[in-house]
Design a protein around this motif. Structure first.
Motif, short mmCIF file in Angstrom:
data_model
loop_
_atom_site.label_atom_id
_atom_site.label_comp_id
_atom_site.label_asym_id
_atom_site.label_seq_id
_atom_site.Cartn_x
_atom_site.Cartn_y
_atom_site.Cartn_z
N ASP A 120 -106.65 42.07 96.27
CA ASP A 120 -106.44 41.70 94.87
C ASP A 120 -105.80 40.33 94.71
O ASP A 120 -105.82 39.77 93.60
N PRO A 132 -100.80 45.09 93.08
CA PRO A 132 -101.90 44.71 93.98
C PRO A 132 -101.98 45.65 95.17
O PRO A 132 -100.97 46.11 95.69
N SER A 159 -111.15 38.85 84.78
CA SER A 159 -109.71 39.01 84.81
C SER A 159 -109.23 39.47 83.44
O SER A 159 -109.75 39.04 82.42
N ARG A 164 -101.99 41.06 88.52
CA ARG A 164 -101.99 42.34 89.23
C ARG A 164 -100.56 42.83 89.40
O ARG A 164 -99.84 42.36 90.28
N SER A 216 -110.57 45.68 98.58
CA SER A 216 -109.20 46.03 98.19
C SER A 216 -108.28 44.82 98.04
O SER A 216 -107.12 44.98 97.65
N SER A 219 -108.87 39.46 90.02
CA SER A 219 -108.07 39.08 91.19
C SER A 219 -107.73 37.59 91.11
O SER A 219 -108.27 36.85 90.29
#
Length: 261
Positions: free
Chosen positions: A113, A43, A251, A40, A111, A144
């Motif tokens: 991450d 993130p 992912s 990420r 939300s 994540s």
């Protein structure tokens, strides 16, 4: 209420004494954030479990300035210290692994991450740790990552002794000189009048840790996979100090420049 100047002074003293216990501390922190960045690059929310006054969380906020970084700990004193010292972080009190502890994070549902942790998950029993990893899996969405930096125990007791000795040698070779250790830091904090109410709360709310769970990297990876993570394993190690990570489903493929494809 702790003033910001007082909190920052005591946070810097905290950082100094922590250098005594991990000569590779900054490298380990960097490894945690490097592996987050591979999955990420931006993130939205990062959760730090067992944050203390925010050492790893602060570094995460600096690496990912657009992210909301939520520091979770049970200790009311360290949370108050971190809140006053680092207003850019969100501090949440929760007994990680206890029933319903994730309710404190419900506002960030969908939300989160990345979940990170440093030197906190060697305490829970195997059963409690299994539950923590299941909770982490439920908190995270697709694409994540969960990253844990800690001290781990090899399955071979003799090898544990070898790695522990290696850790000690490295710590002595690389550590910074510090005027106080863990015990002296806490004794000094107890003499600060502004801290008295919070330390009284701490005495009632934070139980003493009886012993480490003595789990290996393999034990943790097995628990992560059993919780639902599709891939897990170590990403950095020196002696018993290691960083392990686990990916949720879907992912993205990772390019060598760290940008998701």
């Amino acid at each position: 209420m702790i003033s910001t100047p007082l909190a920052r002074h005591w946070y810097e003293r905290w950082e100094d004494q922590q250098q005594l216990y991990a000569g590779d501390r900054e490298e380990r922190f960097d490894s945690v954030l490097d592996v987050v960045q591979t999955v990420r690059t931006r993130p939205r929310v990062i959760v730090d479990l067992g944050s203390g006054p925010g050492s790893l969380a602060l570094r995460a906020a600096r690496r990912f300035p657009d992210a909301t970084v939520v520091a979770v700990d049970q200790d009311p004193f360290l949370l108050a210290l971190g809140t006053a010292a680092h207003p850019q972080l969100v501090f949440v009190q929760a007994d990680i692994g206890a029933d319903g502890w994730t309710r404190q994070l419900a506002i960030y549902a969908g939300s989160i991450d990345a979940i990170i942790s440093s030197t906190a998950l060697h305490y829970p029993t195997r059963k409690v740790l299994d539950g923590i990893y299941r909770d982490c899996y439920r908190l995270l969405g697709p694409q994540s990552i969960l990253v844990d930096a800690d001290q781990f125990y090899p399955t071979n007791k003799l090898w544990t002794q070898v790695l522990s000795a290696s850790d000690d040698i490295r710590a002595r070779r690389t550590k910074r000189a510090a005027p106080e250790d863990w015990d002296r830091w806490w004794r000094a904090a107890e003499s600060e009048p502004a801290f008295a109410p919070l330390l009284a709360r701490r005495a009632h709310e934070v139980p003493a840790h009886e012993r480490d769970n003595e789990l290996s990297i393999e034990d943790h990876v097995f628990s992560m996979r059993s919780a639902g993570f599709v891939a897990a394993g170590p990403v950095w190690q020196h002696g018993r100090s290691a960083v392990i990570a686990a990916l949720t489903a879907s992912s993205p493929p990772i390019r060598t420049d760290g940008e998701p494809q």
